[in-house]
Each structure stands twice: as structure tokens, then as C-alpha cells.
Design a protein around this motif. Sequence first.
Motif, PDB file in Angstrom:
ATOM      1  N   SER B  45       0.846  -1.185   0.000  1.00 26.58           N
ATOM      2  CA  SER B  45       0.000   0.000   0.000  1.00 26.58           C
ATOM      3  C   SER B  45       0.887   1.242   0.000  1.00 26.58           C
ATOM      4  O   SER B  45       1.959   1.262   0.604  1.00 26.58           O
ATOM      5  CB  SER B  45      -0.938  -0.011   1.198  1.00 26.58           C
ATOM      6  N   GLN B  89     -13.258  -0.585  -5.797  1.00 28.68           N
ATOM      7  CA  GLN B  89     -12.992  -1.451  -4.656  1.00 28.68           C
ATOM      8  C   GLN B  89     -14.219  -1.579  -3.760  1.00 28.68           C
ATOM      9  O   GLN B  89     -14.504  -2.645  -3.239  1.00 28.68           O
ATOM     10  CB  GLN B  89     -11.811  -0.887  -3.866  1.00 28.68           C
ATOM     11  N   GLU B 166      -8.495  -3.721  -6.611  1.00 27.72           N
ATOM     12  CA  GLU B 166      -8.607  -4.702  -5.530  1.00 27.72           C
ATOM     13  C   GLU B 166      -9.964  -5.417  -5.584  1.00 27.72           C
ATOM     14  O   GLU B 166     -10.736  -5.388  -4.623  1.00 27.72           O
ATOM     15  CB  GLU B 166      -8.480  -4.013  -4.159  1.00 27.72           C
ATOM     16  N   GLY B 169     -10.719  -7.923  -2.736  1.00 29.03           N
ATOM     17  CA  GLY B 169     -10.258  -7.552  -1.397  1.00 29.03           C
ATOM     18  C   GLY B 169     -11.276  -7.771  -0.294  1.00 29.03           C
ATOM     19  O   GLY B 169     -10.912  -8.101   0.828  1.00 29.03           O
ATOM     20  N   ARG B 176     -12.594 -15.919  -2.575  1.00 25.30           N
ATOM     21  CA  ARG B 176     -11.563 -15.205  -3.314  1.00 25.30           C
ATOM     22  C   ARG B 176     -10.864 -16.155  -4.288  1.00 25.30           C
ATOM     23  O   ARG B 176     -10.660 -15.830  -5.449  1.00 25.30           O
ATOM     24  CB  ARG B 176     -10.564 -14.612  -2.327  1.00 25.30           C
ATOM     25  N   THR B 198      -3.613  -4.921  -7.148  1.00 23.70           N
ATOM     26  CA  THR B 198      -3.696  -5.767  -5.969  1.00 23.70           C
ATOM     27  C   THR B 198      -2.445  -5.633  -5.115  1.00 23.70           C
ATOM     28  O   THR B 198      -1.383  -5.251  -5.609  1.00 23.70           O
ATOM     29  CB  THR B 198      -3.930  -7.240  -6.362  1.00 23.70           C
ATOM     30  N   HIS B 199      -2.601  -5.900  -3.834  1.00 25.65           N
ATOM     31  CA  HIS B 199      -1.422  -5.936  -2.966  1.00 25.65           C
ATOM     32  C   HIS B 199      -1.096  -7.384  -2.629  1.00 25.65           C
ATOM     33  O   HIS B 199      -0.154  -7.671  -1.916  1.00 25.65           O
ATOM     34  CB  HIS B 199      -1.688  -5.149  -1.680  1.00 25.65           C
ATOM     35  N   ASP B 200      -1.932  -8.299  -3.168  1.00 25.76           N
ATOM     36  CA  ASP B 200      -1.815  -9.707  -2.826  1.00 25.76           C
ATOM     37  C   ASP B 200      -1.012 -10.414  -3.925  1.00 25.76           C
ATOM     38  O   ASP B 200      -1.509 -10.653  -5.021  1.00 25.76           O
ATOM     39  CB  ASP B 200      -3.232 -10.301  -2.715  1.00 25.76           C
ATOM     40  N   GLU B 203      -2.519 -13.573  -5.504  1.00 25.33           N
ATOM     41  CA  GLU B 203      -3.578 -13.256  -6.447  1.00 25.33           C
ATOM     42  C   GLU B 203      -2.979 -12.915  -7.814  1.00 25.33           C
ATOM     43  O   GLU B 203      -3.433 -13.406  -8.846  1.00 25.33           O
ATOM     44  CB  GLU B 203      -4.333 -12.048  -5.887  1.00 25.33           C
TER      45      GLU B 203
END
Lengths: 289, 360
Positions: B45, B89, B166, B169, B176, B198-200, B203
Motif C-alpha cells: 500500500s 474497490q 482490488e 479484497g 476469493r 492488488t497488494h496480494d 492473487e
Amino acid sequence: MSYNAARPNLLAAPAVLWLVAFMIVPCALILLFAFFERGVFGGIDYNLNLDNFRRVADPLYAGIFLRSARIALTAAGLAILIAYPAAYAITRALPTRQPILLFFAVLPFWSNYLIRTYAWIVLLNREGLVNNLLRGLGYHGEPLSMLYTEGAVITGLVYNYLPFVILAIYSTLSKLNPELIEASRDLGAGPVRTFLRVTLPLSLSGVAAGGVFVFILSIGNFVTPALLGGGRFQMVGNLVYDQFLSANDWPFGAALGMVLITLMIVLLMLQAHMTARASGETRGASADA
Amino acid sequence: MTGSMTKKPLLTIKNVTKKFGPIAAVDGIDLDIYENEFFALLGPSGCGKTTLLRMIAGFEFPTSGAILLSGQDIAPLPPEKRPLNLMFQSYALFPHMTVRQNLAYGLEVERLDKAEIRRRVDETLASTDLSELAERKPEQLSGGQKQRVALARALVKKPKLLLLDEPLGALDKKLRERMQLELKRLQHEAGITFVIVTHDQEEALVMADRMAILKSGRLLQVGSPEEVYEAPSDPFVANFIGIMNFLKGRMETDGAFTAEGHSLLPGAPAKAGLALLAVRPEHVTLSADGEGLAGVISDIAYHGLDRVVHVRTAASDGPVQVRVKADEGRGLDIGSPVRLAFNAAKCRVFAAEGGLAAQS
């Protein structure tokens, strides 16, 4: 829908007792008079009948009701038209500035109602500020008689209740998820269409709250029509005032008051219903934001 | 996606910078995204990925640089004039409209006739499995259903490019994972280019054809998930994608890496000097005795299919993680000394940072 609302809450007991003892009981007593009739020398004859309500329906009084409703409706409409852009502008300001802007919007509320209304007499007088200003701008005709007209009454009502309408509309607009506006733009709608189809429908509960507030306080108002409308101008409020204080006909005054209160309660319930529906929608939309 | 490299890019981001006051949220990014690609913008982030996405969508304007869609500069256009859509989001479903009205909204703006709107809305409702929810209001939907409506509302516009902020999220883990595959399927069927923020990292690895890793507004690496996983360009990327062990040591002039007396020849050459060796848990092997870096088992985590054995060594700040098959790791005990051997071909060497040099 309602979490605790269905269960009586003991914490509310002091407020409820206060309301019952000092509000509902006295009102109920006054309203009871509506079913009796005026004594020959003033006072009350305890003679149960509905004559007073029949009198309310008399074209003379019904006309005053209708005129009051028209004035209150105009005042509510104007107040909304003036308040909406103001509230919208405040929600668009920097978050740190918004409380200051709201403070200025509400500032007139903190001064005395009578003084504020008298100020309009100074403004609207034949020798008042507005006429002087017009003369200064090169108008040489007969000074405009603005005071003691329906327009003056409406102006006074709008002026006095505007802060509340700004607050009511601001509170719904500021709760609106800004991503809804962006989503509308993203889907191809320009700013105008976005306003008409997203912003406006989602702020209607605030508009309704403000509008109903102005309407109810205006239709029963007697100070503003008395001061700005002059003696010959009557609204329901003045009529009730006269029945109790001049004509000494408490039963008829009570009947007029009862009709007025019924009207107010119906409107408030409609508005509460609308707010409940709208809050359900916004809650649904922001649940996973 | 190597085939797409020969195609003309659908979206070109040219030296784009976005400053908020003195701070550059996006700092000179160049990026090409090709037709029919599933592209992921990945980063922690505050790395600038959302700002970049909002510039593509038209909600922020670049301080400098150009954004080209099919060769046309879209940077000066307002969002409603851009032939692309964004899935928010928060989903941003219109709460006063039913599912059907939400979908129809974007088509009514295009002034299509009623029958055509109805046909396209019905078609999209069916392909996203929403037909039965068409008359519901958003407040009557579950999180997963809202997510699908948000997706359908964007897909029904048939954009050239769909941006997803996201998108998964707010969903729980099971849903998910199912939606990751579902999104891939929908992207493939619709033939639309997807750019997902995305921050994942997991994913991104599962869904993306190619991905870009951002940090502090800068682009660190662009490549397919395999490229980024196997050959990370710097220690940050290596650490951000998957699990990575780092060993401190020296790179010798003969190309050997030495840490605590243990030496190996890594696959990729690097400059001589203080260095950091990066190796994935699956490329380390354990033995009770014999050659290798000495260490002591500090933890053993059982994952069903395999075990991750944590080994404390003098060459690493944290324990080195070693992945072994579940039944192979049965005899291991916490506290027992072991030797670590590394698959040299899978090791990466980075020049050590200042902090490391000071320590050794």
C-alpha cells in the motif's frame, strides 16, 4: 431494520416523562376543548359536539388554511432551492474547512428570532435599505412597498429556517460515497446526468427533512406573518392566536390547532418513513466500502 | 504471453509522473499493456498503483507524461469520454437502483434503444450468473453477489479495457480463490484486457499473464509471474513475491559465493564484493550431516502436503526456510543441528546494501 427501537429503553424514561407531563398532557387538555363550545361570556360550555370542526371547514377558515399551506410550501421550496447549492458547495470544500463553513451557515440561528425578523422590517421598509439602495442605483420611481406583503412573509420564513435546511441536506450529501459519483462518470454519464440520476436521488431524504421542517414551522408560524405581513395578513397561526387571546374562543382555537397538529404529524411520519428507506439503501451501499 | 509482445500495445503509459504537493505518488513510469492481456499492478500500500489506475480511468490527471489508448492520448479526457471502465474497490453500486437498473445505467447513457439495452443486460446477467437477482436492490445482496454485479455493470459496456481496483479484497478466502479463476474465465470469454490492482502477490501470480511490481511510485520489474518469481530483479521484488531466504556473504572474483565458510557457484554471475544470496525454500535441501551451511532447526510448520523447516544460521538475519515433503520431514526435531545445501542454478545474487556491509 430497527435494532433496539422495538424494545422500550429505561434510559429514555426521563425524557419520556418530561414529554408526557409538560407536552402531551397540556396539549391533550387544550385539544379536548375543541369538542366543547364557547360560553356566552367567554369560558367554556361543556357541551360535547363537533361544531368547531365544521367551522374549520367553512370557506373563510379553510381559505386561510389553504393560503397558509401555499405560503409554507413556497417557503419550503425556496429554502430548498437556496440551501441545496450551498450544502453541495460545503461538501465540496476541503474537509478541514467544512466545519467553519457550516458554522457560518448556522450563525443566524444563534441570534434572537424577533430581532432577525425586525431586521427585515428595516430592510424592506418604504424608507428602508433596499429602497435606498435602489434610489442610489438610479431608480427614481415610487418607493416599492415590499413590507406587509405575502412576499415579505415568505422571505422572512425562508431566511429564518434556511440554516436548518442547509444542515439537513449537507448531512445526507456528506454521507454519500464519492465512488458512486465516480462510478457514474466512469459509466459514461456527464456531470449533469450524474447529478440528476445519482446525487439528487440519494440526497432526497435530506431535502425532504429540510422541506418538511420549513413547511411545518411555517404553516403554524404567527410571529413572521404578524410582523412582516402586517395586521391585515392572516395565517393559521395568527388565527389560532386571535381565537385564544382576542376572540376568547378557546374551543374553536383548539379545533384549528388540532387540525394543524394532525397535518404536521402526518407529514412527519411520511418524512420518517422516507428517511428510514433511504438509510437502508445507504447502509447497504457502504457496508463493504 | 510472449506472442503478445509482437502486437501493438493497447495501453501505453509514457513517463507518467503524478505529484501531490512535493511528493511523487507515481514517478516516471513507462509501461505497455497488450490486447487481451490480464495485467496486474502489484505493490504494497502506498506504492502508487491505485493512483496509476485512477489516472488511466480519468479521476486523476498526470503531472507529466502521456497515457495512450490504441494510440490516442486520453490524458486530457474526462472519465465519461474514455472507452474503458473501472470496477471500484467498494463496488460503488447505485443503492437506489436494482441490479438490472445498475447494469442498464451505462447503456442508457450511450442512447441505445430499449430492446438492445434489455438484450445486452440479460446476456450479461446470464453470463455472470445474476439473472435471478436482477430485480434486487444492492442492500439485498451478499458481498460476493455485489462483487459480481459490479463486474457485470462494467462488462456490459464492452470496454476495450477493464480496470479492477482490488476486486477481491472484500471477499473471504474461499470465495476469493474461486473468483480468481472466475475472473480469468470471464476475461478470456469477453476478450477484454484486464488491468487489476492488488497488494496480494498470490492473487497476481494466479491470475496475471504479466505483472508489474511497484514501490514508492517507481516500477521495479515487469514480467510474467514465472519470470518475476524465478528471476526477481532486486531484493525487494524477491522478498515481496513468494517466500525468499537471504544469506549474507561475499562474491569472489572467481564467481563463487561464500558465506560462513560455505561456498557455492550461483547460476547468475554478479560483481565481486559483499553480496546477498537469495534462494527459495524449495531450492534448499537439508541433511543431518555432510557438506553445507551449518544451522539449527528453530521451528517446523506442517502444511499438509509439505513441511516448512526454519533453520537458524549465522549467515542469515532470520531463519532460513526449507520446504521438504511432509513424510521426509517426519524425523526432524527442533534444536537439532543440520546442514543446508543450495541448488546453485536457482540462486540469485544481489550486491549487498549499505547496512549489510557495516554489519560484517
